[in-house]
Write a protein that holds these residues in place. Structure first.
Motif, PDB file in Angstrom:
ATOM      1  N   VAL A 263       2.529   3.664   9.688  1.00 33.46           N
ATOM      2  CA  VAL A 263       2.814   3.025   8.404  1.00 33.46           C
ATOM      3  C   VAL A 263       3.225   4.088   7.397  1.00 33.46           C
ATOM      4  CG1 VAL A 263       1.847   1.632   6.573  1.00 33.46           C
ATOM      5  CG2 VAL A 263       1.128   1.253   8.923  1.00 33.46           C
ATOM      6  N   LEU A 264       4.279   3.772   6.614  1.00 34.32           N
ATOM      7  CA  LEU A 264       4.805   4.730   5.638  1.00 34.32           C
ATOM      8  C   LEU A 264       3.768   5.093   4.581  1.00 34.32           C
ATOM      9  CD1 LEU A 264       7.260   6.245   4.483  1.00 34.32           C
ATOM     10  CD2 LEU A 264       7.811   4.180   3.220  1.00 34.32           C
ATOM     11  N   GLN A 265       2.971   4.091   4.169  1.00 32.49           N
ATOM     12  CA  GLN A 265       2.012   4.298   3.084  1.00 32.49           C
ATOM     13  C   GLN A 265       1.044   5.432   3.418  1.00 32.49           C
ATOM     14  OE1 GLN A 265      -0.248   0.775   2.244  1.00 32.49           O
ATOM     15  NE2 GLN A 265      -1.875   1.974   1.329  1.00 32.49           N
ATOM     16  N   GLU A 268       2.719   8.776   3.211  1.00 34.51           N
ATOM     17  CA  GLU A 268       2.884   9.162   1.804  1.00 34.51           C
ATOM     18  C   GLU A 268       1.617   9.791   1.264  1.00 34.51           C
ATOM     19  OE1 GLU A 268       4.018   5.793  -0.459  1.00 34.51           O
ATOM     20  OE2 GLU A 268       6.120   5.958   0.074  1.00 34.51           O
ATOM     21  N   ARG A 294      -7.365   2.663   9.050  1.00 37.11           N
ATOM     22  CA  ARG A 294      -6.144   3.462   8.953  1.00 37.11           C
ATOM     23  C   ARG A 294      -5.990   4.078   7.576  1.00 37.11           C
ATOM     24  NH1 ARG A 294      -2.358  -0.816   7.380  1.00 37.11           N
ATOM     25  NH2 ARG A 294      -2.109   0.189   5.389  1.00 37.11           N
TER      26      ARG A 294
ATOM     27  N   VAL B   9       1.390  -4.182   4.774  1.00 36.94           N
ATOM     28  CA  VAL B   9       2.540  -3.701   5.548  1.00 36.94           C
ATOM     29  C   VAL B   9       3.702  -4.660   5.368  1.00 36.94           C
ATOM     30  CG1 VAL B   9       3.293  -3.088   7.841  1.00 36.94           C
ATOM     31  CG2 VAL B   9       0.954  -2.643   7.160  1.00 36.94           C
ATOM     32  N   ARG B  12       5.138  -4.619   1.807  1.00 30.74           N
ATOM     33  CA  ARG B  12       5.943  -3.418   1.571  1.00 30.74           C
ATOM     34  C   ARG B  12       7.302  -3.541   2.242  1.00 30.74           C
ATOM     35  NH1 ARG B  12       3.984   2.424   0.422  1.00 30.74           N
ATOM     36  NH2 ARG B  12       6.038   3.358   0.331  1.00 30.74           N
TER      37      ARG B  12
END
Lengths: 353, 146
Positions: A263-265, A268, A294, B9, B12
């Motif tokens: 996941v991008l979050q 980041e 996560r 998710v 987003r």
């Protein structure tokens, strides 16, 4: 003339009936306090002898440790445990009798009720007027110079209301306190004189960032500098090793971060400390993480990485990181479920009947 | 507000798809336009997004105040935070309700954002309606005590 008014008895009330009349506040005479101080000093010497230490250099910390050793208490409330402190700290400060034999008060502002407070305000205002008069005289003579010796106010704060009350041994209201602060500010504005007077009402404030423990930099076998630290978030614990020279690769539990955090979050979150310090591709990171979910694992690694980076970075940047919230561990944890409710906050469906 | 059931998710990804759609539409317009208009066409999706939401923010709101047994709609100033929240909420509810069943959220949202960027479209209309109502109930303004 009867002298009963002068004899202040140490009153202890024994109540036998249920309806108790309003108790007058217990007054401690000066002799009583003196006796307590003598007893305290003698007791201190006995205690020092008991512990086998020198009675002359027996400090308050030593007394606390000795009492905790001799009277171990399992009580949770720290204030309920046995203490031995100087009587000044135990007995509340009280004023001596304010009036003489004939009943006439000593202080000229006694009948205001808050004599020390009002006399203090009066003195401060008198000082303001003196400074203004002095300035006017200088201006009239033409010798007025604009030398503004501003008193250094950084790193200190005004007394809070409780401290002022303790200093004056009088109860103050909020408006009184605000008025006092306003008068002090005005005194500072009118001129840079009376430094001692003003400084006696200021307390220093410790700079927060100096309390941050910085990890020492270690060197490993190949001579590469690195530093380790830990981080926690919710129930995830992480330990990160940040190498000083690298190309921005991050390995989590032996797996590349791109595969571990799809996941991008989360990625980041890992990037944030580096992005903040403009060091995106300059450090290598190897970390281990366990527990949590996560997002919690990402937060834990972020904290660990930020703490490890502190050792490679200047103090000013550490302060910036602290203000950005990178070095504070998130105190939020899962709230427990309570009996009689469905969750931590959610109640069961309310039925009228 | 986009998120449902904690599925961050998905929320987003919807947002990124929306911004991508906005960017694509703007680029198509850019390539189709003459060179004088090309300077006017905004292509950065983030600026479009922020400007669109700013155009949707109401300046004044209505609060129901109980007086003499009846609820009157009294015009009331709104804080910054409340205004931003209302803009976002109107945008999302409007996209969820007023779309064809087969149309996807990013497509609809990008369309609405572009319309709001040019001060047209249903969300801006809703904002204007609210302002008109507040203007109509101006006489009740003195019922407010804060």
């Amino acid at each position: 003339m009867p002298l009963n008014i002068l004899r202040l008895k140490h009153v202890t009330v024994v109540t036998t009936k249920k309806n108790v009349k309003a108790l007058r506040r217990e007054t401690y005479t000066v002799d009583f306090i003196k006796k307590q101080i003598e007893e305290f000093n003698i007791g201190k010497r006995h205690l020092a002898n008991m512990m086998g230490e020198d009675p002359e250099t027996f400090t308050q910390e030593d007394i606390d440790r000795a009492i905790a050793y001799l009277f171990p208490s399992g009580l949770f409330e720290k204030r309920a445990r046995p203490i031995m402190k100087h009587p000044e700290q135990i007995f509340p400060k009280q004023k001596a009798i304010q009036w003489g034999e004939d009943g006439r008060p000593f202080h000229y502002l006694f009948y205001t009720g808050k004599q020390s407070y009002y006399s203090l305000m009066h003195d401060a205002y008198g000082k303001i007027l003196d400074i203004e008069k002095h300035k006017n005289q200088l201006q009239a003579k033409g010798l007025f110079s604009e030398k503004n010796k501003t008193i250094d106010l950084i790193g200190s704060r005004w007394l809070i209301k409780e401290e002022l009350e303790e200093m004056l041994v009088e109860k103050l209201s909020d408006q009184d306190y605000r008025q006092f602060v306003r008068l002090m500010e005005r005194l500072l504005q009118s001129g840079a004189a009376e430094e001692e007077f003003v400084q006696s009402f200021r307390r220093s404030v410790t700079v927060q960032s100096k309390k941050q423990p910085i990890e020492p930099v270690q060197r490993d076998a190949q001579g590469m500098a690195f530093s380790t630290s830990e981080g926690k978030r919710k129930s995830a614990k992480a330990e990160a090793v940040v190498y000083e020279h690298g190309s921005g690769r991050i390995k989590v539990n032996g797996i590349d971060y791109l595969l571990y955090f799809p996941v991008l979050q989360d990625r980041e979150q890992l990037m944030f400390p580096f992005h903040f310090l403009d060091r995106l591709g300059k450090h290598d990171v190897t970390c281990t993480v366990s527990g949590g979910g996560r997002s919690a694992q990402a937060g834990a690694i972020r904290l660990a990485v930020a703490r490890a980076l502190c050792s490679f970075v200047t103090e000013e940047e550490v302060e910036w990181m602290r203000q950005a919230g990178l070095l504070t561990s998130d105190p939020r944890v899962r709230e427990r479920k309570k009996p009689g409710q469905e969750g931590a906050r959610r109640k069961f469906t309310w039925k009228k009947r | 507000m986009m998120m449902k059931g904690g599925n961050k998710v998905l929320a987003r990804s919807l947002m990124t798809q929306t911004l991508e759609a906005v960017k694509r539409k703007q680029f198509e317009k850019f390539h189709a336009a003459a060179s004088e208009e090309q300077a006017n066409i905004e292509r950065n999706p983030y600026t479009i997004f922020h400007q669109a939401l700013k155009n949707c923010e109401p300046v004044i709101g209505l609060a129901p105040i109980l007086k003499g047994g009846r609820f009157y709609q009294v015009p009331v100033p709104l804080s910054d935070r409340r205004r931003r929240f209302l803009a976002m909420k109107w945008m999302i509810t409007e996209c969820r309700e007023k779309k064809h069943r087969r149309m996807l959220m990013p497509e609809k949202l990008s369309k609405e954002l572009l319309e709001a960027f040019h001060n047209q479209g249903p969300v801006v209309k809703r904002k204007h309606d609210l302002h008109k109502m507040a203007e109509a109930n101006r006489a009740l303004a003195h019922y407010r005590w804060w």
